[in-house]
Design an enzyme around this catalytic site. Sequence first.
Site, PDB file in Angstrom:
ATOM      1  N   LYS A 261     -14.273  -0.733  14.452  1.00 34.70           N
ATOM      2  CA  LYS A 261     -15.015  -0.968  13.205  1.00 34.70           C
ATOM      3  C   LYS A 261     -15.583   0.328  12.609  1.00 34.70           C
ATOM      4  O   LYS A 261     -15.551   0.513  11.392  1.00 34.70           O
ATOM      5  CB  LYS A 261     -16.135  -1.970  13.469  1.00 34.70           C
ATOM      6  CG  LYS A 261     -16.783  -2.489  12.202  1.00 34.70           C
ATOM      7  CD  LYS A 261     -17.667  -3.687  12.491  1.00 34.70           C
ATOM      8  CE  LYS A 261     -18.596  -3.982  11.320  1.00 34.70           C
ATOM      9  NZ  LYS A 261     -18.019  -4.913  10.351  1.00 34.70           N
TER      10      LYS A 261
ATOM     11  N   PHE B 200     -19.512  -7.744  22.466  1.00 35.29           N
ATOM     12  CA  PHE B 200     -19.160  -9.032  21.876  1.00 35.29           C
ATOM     13  C   PHE B 200     -17.750  -8.957  21.268  1.00 35.29           C
ATOM     14  O   PHE B 200     -17.443  -8.048  20.509  1.00 35.29           O
ATOM     15  CB  PHE B 200     -20.175  -9.405  20.799  1.00 35.29           C
ATOM     16  CG  PHE B 200     -19.832 -10.689  20.105  1.00 35.29           C
ATOM     17  CD1 PHE B 200     -19.792 -11.892  20.798  1.00 35.29           C
ATOM     18  CD2 PHE B 200     -19.500 -10.687  18.750  1.00 35.29           C
ATOM     19  CE1 PHE B 200     -19.440 -13.076  20.154  1.00 35.29           C
ATOM     20  CE2 PHE B 200     -19.158 -11.870  18.106  1.00 35.29           C
ATOM     21  CZ  PHE B 200     -19.118 -13.072  18.815  1.00 35.29           C
ATOM     22  N   GLN B 201     -16.930  -9.901  21.635  1.00 33.77           N
ATOM     23  CA  GLN B 201     -15.537  -9.990  21.157  1.00 33.77           C
ATOM     24  C   GLN B 201     -14.740  -8.721  21.421  1.00 33.77           C
ATOM     25  O   GLN B 201     -13.878  -8.349  20.638  1.00 33.77           O
ATOM     26  CB  GLN B 201     -15.493 -10.372  19.675  1.00 33.77           C
ATOM     27  CG  GLN B 201     -16.062 -11.772  19.464  1.00 33.77           C
ATOM     28  CD  GLN B 201     -15.690 -12.389  18.134  1.00 33.77           C
ATOM     29  OE1 GLN B 201     -15.547 -11.692  17.135  1.00 33.77           O
ATOM     30  NE2 GLN B 201     -15.535 -13.698  18.124  1.00 33.77           N
TER      31      GLN B 201
ATOM     32  N   GLU C  56      -4.354 -17.351  14.460  1.00 32.30           N
ATOM     33  CA  GLU C  56      -3.709 -16.032  14.433  1.00 32.30           C
ATOM     34  C   GLU C  56      -2.287 -16.044  14.983  1.00 32.30           C
ATOM     35  O   GLU C  56      -1.469 -15.205  14.642  1.00 32.30           O
ATOM     36  CB  GLU C  56      -4.545 -14.998  15.187  1.00 32.30           C
ATOM     37  CG  GLU C  56      -5.863 -14.631  14.501  1.00 32.30           C
ATOM     38  CD  GLU C  56      -7.002 -15.560  14.872  1.00 32.30           C
ATOM     39  OE1 GLU C  56      -6.749 -16.602  15.522  1.00 32.30           O
ATOM     40  OE2 GLU C  56      -8.157 -15.250  14.517  1.00 32.30           O
TER      41      GLU C  56
ATOM     42  N   MET D 292      13.982 -31.162  25.879  1.00 35.40           N
ATOM     43  CA  MET D 292      14.796 -30.215  26.636  1.00 35.40           C
ATOM     44  C   MET D 292      14.407 -30.213  28.115  1.00 35.40           C
ATOM     45  O   MET D 292      15.259 -30.128  28.998  1.00 35.40           O
ATOM     46  CB  MET D 292      14.633 -28.816  26.031  1.00 35.40           C
ATOM     47  CG  MET D 292      15.485 -27.758  26.663  1.00 35.40           C
ATOM     48  SD  MET D 292      17.207 -28.225  26.688  1.00 35.40           S
ATOM     49  CE  MET D 292      17.800 -27.414  25.210  1.00 35.40           C
TER      50      MET D 292
HETATM   51  C1  LIG Z   1      16.233 -23.426  24.755  1.00 31.78           C
HETATM   52  C2  LIG Z   1      17.059 -22.189  24.583  1.00 31.78           C
HETATM   53  C3  LIG Z   1      18.400 -22.217  24.827  1.00 31.78           C
HETATM   54  C4  LIG Z   1      19.190 -21.104  24.605  1.00 31.78           C
HETATM   55  N1  LIG Z   1      20.544 -21.204  24.781  1.00 31.78           N
HETATM   56  C5  LIG Z   1      21.333 -20.185  24.387  1.00 31.78           C
HETATM   57  C6  LIG Z   1      22.746 -20.305  24.378  1.00 31.78           C
HETATM   58  O1  LIG Z   1      23.296 -21.306  24.746  1.00 31.78           O
HETATM   59  N2  LIG Z   1      23.478 -19.267  23.940  1.00 31.78           N
HETATM   60  C7  LIG Z   1      22.894 -18.117  23.495  1.00 31.78           C
HETATM   61  O2  LIG Z   1      23.593 -17.215  23.065  1.00 31.78           O
HETATM   62  N3  LIG Z   1      21.578 -17.959  23.511  1.00 31.78           N
HETATM   63  C8  LIG Z   1      20.783 -18.971  23.929  1.00 31.78           C
HETATM   64  N4  LIG Z   1      19.420 -18.810  23.884  1.00 31.78           N
HETATM   65  C9  LIG Z   1      18.870 -17.531  23.446  1.00 31.78           C
HETATM   66  C10 LIG Z   1      18.830 -16.515  24.580  1.00 31.78           C
HETATM   67  O3  LIG Z   1      17.693 -16.742  25.353  1.00 31.78           O
HETATM   68  C11 LIG Z   1      18.779 -15.068  24.011  1.00 31.78           C
HETATM   69  O4  LIG Z   1      17.707 -14.947  23.124  1.00 31.78           O
HETATM   70  C12 LIG Z   1      20.022 -14.683  23.257  1.00 31.78           C
HETATM   71  O5  LIG Z   1      21.180 -15.065  23.960  1.00 31.78           O
HETATM   72  C13 LIG Z   1      20.051 -13.187  23.035  1.00 31.78           C
HETATM   73  O6  LIG Z   1      20.915 -12.895  22.004  1.00 31.78           O
HETATM   74  P1  LIG Z   1      21.616 -11.486  21.856  1.00 31.78           P
HETATM   75  O7  LIG Z   1      22.346 -11.136  23.087  1.00 31.78           O
HETATM   76  O8  LIG Z   1      22.356 -11.555  20.591  1.00 31.78           O
HETATM   77  O9  LIG Z   1      20.459 -10.441  21.840  1.00 31.78           O
HETATM   78  P2  LIG Z   1      19.200 -10.152  20.923  1.00 31.78           P
HETATM   79  O10 LIG Z   1      17.995 -10.601  21.637  1.00 31.78           O
HETATM   80  O11 LIG Z   1      19.382 -10.567  19.520  1.00 31.78           O
HETATM   81  O12 LIG Z   1      19.206  -8.588  21.047  1.00 31.78           O
HETATM   82  C14 LIG Z   1      19.853  -7.770  20.146  1.00 31.78           C
HETATM   83  C15 LIG Z   1      20.511  -6.596  20.842  1.00 31.78           C
HETATM   84  O13 LIG Z   1      21.033  -5.777  19.800  1.00 31.78           O
HETATM   85  C16 LIG Z   1      20.498  -4.488  19.899  1.00 31.78           C
HETATM   86  N5  LIG Z   1      20.299  -3.971  18.561  1.00 31.78           N
HETATM   87  C17 LIG Z   1      19.262  -4.159  17.723  1.00 31.78           C
HETATM   88  N6  LIG Z   1      19.464  -3.517  16.576  1.00 31.78           N
HETATM   89  C18 LIG Z   1      20.653  -2.907  16.674  1.00 31.78           C
HETATM   90  C19 LIG Z   1      21.404  -2.077  15.809  1.00 31.78           C
HETATM   91  N7  LIG Z   1      20.985  -1.757  14.577  1.00 31.78           N
HETATM   92  N8  LIG Z   1      22.594  -1.611  16.240  1.00 31.78           N
HETATM   93  C20 LIG Z   1      23.035  -1.911  17.491  1.00 31.78           C
HETATM   94  N9  LIG Z   1      22.362  -2.697  18.347  1.00 31.78           N
HETATM   95  C21 LIG Z   1      21.187  -3.188  17.941  1.00 31.78           C
HETATM   96  C22 LIG Z   1      19.234  -4.599  20.689  1.00 31.78           C
HETATM   97  O14 LIG Z   1      18.959  -3.387  21.346  1.00 31.78           O
HETATM   98  C23 LIG Z   1      19.558  -5.740  21.649  1.00 31.78           C
HETATM   99  O15 LIG Z   1      20.202  -5.267  22.794  1.00 31.78           O
HETATM  100  C24 LIG Z   1      18.614 -19.907  24.153  1.00 31.78           C
HETATM  101  C25 LIG Z   1      17.241 -19.859  23.942  1.00 31.78           C
HETATM  102  C26 LIG Z   1      16.463 -20.983  24.138  1.00 31.78           C
HETATM  103  C27 LIG Z   1      15.014 -20.904  23.857  1.00 31.78           C
HETATM  104  C1  LIG Z   2       4.970 -22.564  24.249  1.00 29.58           C
HETATM  105  C2  LIG Z   2       5.972 -23.216  25.108  1.00 29.58           C
HETATM  106  N1  LIG Z   2       5.593 -24.027  26.117  1.00 29.58           N
HETATM  107  C3  LIG Z   2       6.516 -24.623  26.890  1.00 29.58           C
HETATM  108  C4  LIG Z   2       7.847 -24.422  26.696  1.00 29.58           C
HETATM  109  C5  LIG Z   2       8.878 -25.090  27.587  1.00 29.58           C
HETATM  110  N2  LIG Z   2       9.708 -25.995  26.787  1.00 29.58           N
HETATM  111  C6  LIG Z   2      10.935 -25.657  26.362  1.00 29.58           C
HETATM  112  S1  LIG Z   2      11.650 -26.792  25.437  1.00 29.58           S
HETATM  113  C7  LIG Z   2      10.349 -27.827  25.607  1.00 29.58           C
HETATM  114  C8  LIG Z   2      10.336 -29.174  24.961  1.00 29.58           C
HETATM  115  C9  LIG Z   2      10.187 -29.108  23.499  1.00 29.58           C
HETATM  116  O1  LIG Z   2       9.928 -30.392  23.029  1.00 29.58           O
HETATM  117  P1  LIG Z   2      10.163 -30.780  21.530  1.00 29.58           P
HETATM  118  O2  LIG Z   2       9.519 -29.799  20.648  1.00 29.58           O
HETATM  119  O3  LIG Z   2       9.798 -32.198  21.316  1.00 29.58           O
HETATM  120  O4  LIG Z   2      11.706 -30.556  21.338  1.00 29.58           O
HETATM  121  P2  LIG Z   2      12.943 -31.407  21.882  1.00 29.58           P
HETATM  122  O5  LIG Z   2      13.476 -30.672  23.032  1.00 29.58           O
HETATM  123  O6  LIG Z   2      12.453 -32.754  22.240  1.00 29.58           O
HETATM  124  O7  LIG Z   2      13.866 -31.404  20.720  1.00 29.58           O
HETATM  125  C10 LIG Z   2       9.362 -27.252  26.405  1.00 29.58           C
HETATM  126  C11 LIG Z   2       8.098 -27.895  26.786  1.00 29.58           C
HETATM  127  C12 LIG Z   2       8.195 -23.544  25.651  1.00 29.58           C
HETATM  128  N3  LIG Z   2       9.458 -23.233  25.402  1.00 29.58           N
HETATM  129  N4  LIG Z   2       7.260 -22.974  24.868  1.00 29.58           N
END
Ligand SMILES: Cc1cc2nc3c(=O)[nH]c(=O)nc-3n(C[C@H](O)[C@H](O)[C@H](O)COP(=O)(O)OP(=O)(O)OC[C@H]3O[C@@H](n4cnc5c(N)ncnc54)[C@H](O)[C@@H]3O)c2cc1C
Ligand SMILES: Cc1ncc(C[n+]2csc(CCOP(=O)(O)OP(=O)(O)O)c2C)c(N)n1
Lengths: 618, 162
Positions: free
Chosen positions: A215, A165-166, A103, A532
């Site tokens: 249900k 159940f469930q 799911e 990472m």
């Molecule tokens: C491993 C990892 C590394 C990351 N590194 C980075 C990084 O280096 N740089 C980076 O930028 N991010 C990075 N992120 C992502 C980060 O965590 C955030 O998800 C991201 O920065 C949020 O983007 P955003 O500010 O565009 O907001 P979003 O999460 O896209 O939010 C959208 C915003 O727009 C608003 N909005 C929605 N619809 C409308 C509309 N119609 N009109 C006006 N406003 C609207 C919402 O209310 C919200 O405030 C990383 C994520 C991971 C998992």
């Molecule tokens: C469900 C979940 N568990 C743990 C993490 C923490 N986490 C962030 S990046 C990462 C490593 C991901 O490994 P891989 O998919 O091999 O990607 P790589 O960074 O090696 O490219 C982990 C464990 C996560 N983001 N999501």
Amino acid sequence: MGAALHKYPGRRLTDSGFLTLTDPWKENDFGLTSFRQKDRFRDFHQYFEVTIMAKMAGKQMFVEALKREGVEVIFGYPGGAIIDLYDALDQDGTIKHVLVRHEQGAAHAADGYARASGRVGVCLATSGPGATNTVTGIATAYMDSVPMVVFTGQVPTALIGNDAFQEVDIVGITRPCTKHNYLVKDIKDLPRVIKAAFYIARTGRPGPVLVDIPKDIQNAKAEFTYDEEIKLRSYEPVLDPHIKQIEKAYQLFEHCKRPILYVGGGAVISGAHEEVRELAELIHAPVATTLMGLGAFPGTHPMNIGMLGMHGTYCANMTMANSDLILAIGARFDDRVTGKVDAFAPHAKIIHIDVDPTSIQKNVKVDIPIVGDCRKALQKLIKVITDNGRPAETWKERFSPWWEQIAAWEKRHPLGYKKDPNVIKPQYVIETLYGMTKGRAIITTEVGQNQMWTAQFYKFDSPRSILTSGGLGTMGYGLPAAIGAQMAFPDRLVIDIAGDGSIQMNIQELATAMEQRLPIKIVILNNQFLGMVRQWQELFYDRRYVATDFTFTPDFVKIADAYSATGLRATRPDEVEDVLKKGLDTPGLVIMEFAIAREEGVFPMVPAGKATTEMLLV
Amino acid sequence: MKHTLSVLVENNPGALSRIAGLFSGRGFNIESLCVAATLDPTLSHMTLTTSGDDLIIEQIIKQLNRLVDVYKVVDVTEEGAYVEREMALIKAKAEAETRAEILRMCDIFRCKVVDVSPKTYTVEVTGPKTKIDAVIELLKPIGIKEIAKTGVIAMSREKKSL
Ligand SMILES: Cc1cc2nc3c(=O)[nH]c(=O)nc-3n(C[C@H](O)[C@H](O)[C@H](O)COP(=O)(O)OP(=O)(O)OC[C@H]3O[C@@H](n4cnc5c(N)ncnc54)[C@H](O)[C@@H]3O)c2cc1C
Ligand SMILES: Cc1ncc(C[n+]2csc(CCOP(=O)(O)OP(=O)(O)O)c2C)c(N)n1
Ligand SMILES: [Mg+2]
């Protein structure tokens, strides 16, 4: 009264279809107890409109409502508490159902469908474990503002609260990660609840809505009316920004010297990409995007200075940090973007356009808040600017020292990596893939280094061409999201760029993709590490690689084979092009595995909690 | 600073837990929460007291408004003059030598003795928080066995009505 009936005077809806009435005066099997003598003289139609109620079972209402919402495909997994809805879907036969293998996959697929198409994604799960399995997918959609409606089956109302159940309180569990949710306890509420669920999911700041249907409610009968429009007095998002705020914003532009447009996911959601471009070109301002904003401004545009934040470009972070005016367009000042908040853009005035007031002034102080839809706000701003008639040249002239500075930053530390003739560099794989697919593909990613290399080295020129879990960072998102995207766009090239860890989190969905004959391409950047996390351990934990070094990895080519898909592998740099080319040219699902430099890092990097100007460079 | 917020919410099951969950999930303070029906059976009225700096209070109000079930939020503290009441039931030890003192105190503070048992008086006190605190302080040396409080309810004096 039953709206449907107006269209069919003289007939009424019954469980088995339409019944033509010949002598309504004699009929009393449909409860016309208040029928009185003088009604005989009434106009037949009028009488009809007033009195007759069409009864429909909950499961049929469900199907009918979905059809009215224009739902074409749903993703789900059956079980005892939802079997009736499945049965009704099949009886009706118009809505395509994709049977997933877990799911969580259904939720991510619905999410991928929604992000790729801009429409509401729908998924379906049974009570208990089925429902809880969707939670990660719901939270993922919630964090990234994805419109989605999740239907879950629930134990019969009489058993709720009895540890049946469930049984699980899924409404309680998902309360903090849905935009709103409902437990339907009265069949009469069902049509209105479904209508509201779709309306809430897609309007304002979009988000997931869960509807839990016991249900017995699925089988109970009531009148079915489905309004075209819905109004909820307690939910009225403001879309049209106040012109006064726009004018104030314009004044700040008139007086700034170092502006930047900070473009986020909201610009993608509102479809403001044309306006972002128009504004940038009009006033000659640099544009940087967040991870979620990639594609809202062309990646190849000369005014695009790259991604911001933790793994953003040196140039984008320096430009933001030294700016004197930031226009945030649907971006939420996430900590991955601002770095240490106290040190964030100390000289800048901030204008913030966002449809959700809570995003404004949550993390940083804002000078001009503009509550409303990005696209509408930008259209107004552009109009105010053009009405004021300043020739484009003067903007260009005014910001030319700023552009010189930006160019210097760009030159000092461009995005790059150390090439190596002996071992495959992941960045090289992405660059090559980009070269081959330019703009054609919808890219989904998993989470980790693979995601960041994709963000850095693939150029996204159009919105909705990268689907990635930003806010929650959910490993295992990419493959099911690719399934959703491919269902939305059967003819487009859909590629999941994966890590060896993440791909194993929802690898069971390969079966779903095969069953649906989806030609998804999966690129696995295999470093045999949870890369990472390993990178953090390398930099901040003295290279103690605790629980990140996979000493066992399955053979991904054999996995492809086991699923009757095509598997290809490259272990040397000179094989990369061939494998990519062959993989993209092969029909059907293909897994391409690349054995990459194991300890390659993602750079630049702003260490968590540091100022964005304190970047670790390559 | 302390703020008293008046919130009208749809009278739906779960509305209260949405609000409580918002406060706990986002780490906001909640000092008291009172819920009651309104003249309109489809709406309930919540009065809650919370504290935080201006930015936090702004965020709390916005977050409340963001809940689909919330119809209206008024920061009573910001709206100028307002009245605020809380009620407490205090069960105090009432032995022969202290009874008169308790009754005298009730008289001064306009409290009521609403229940009497061989060894206790139960006192009802209504008023702003300061008054209730004062009564409690005075009864403490005599001996308090139990306290039940309602939490604050509040209303702006004229301007904005909910
Ligand atoms: C491993 C990892 C590394 C990351 N590194 C980075 C990084 O280096 N740089 C980076 O930028 N991010 C990075 N992120 C992502 C980060 O965590 C955030 O998800 C991201 O920065 C949020 O983007 P955003 O500010 O565009 O907001 P979003 O999460 O896209 O939010 C959208 C915003 O727009 C608003 N909005 C929605 N619809 C409308 C509309 N119609 N009109 C006006 N406003 C609207 C919402 O209310 C919200 O405030 C990383 C994520 C991971 C998992
Ligand atoms: C469900 C979940 N568990 C743990 C993490 C923490 N986490 C962030 S990046 C990462 C490593 C991901 O490994 P891989 O998919 O091999 O990607 P790589 O960074 O090696 O490219 C982990 C464990 C996560 N983001 N999501
Ligand atoms: Mg890895």
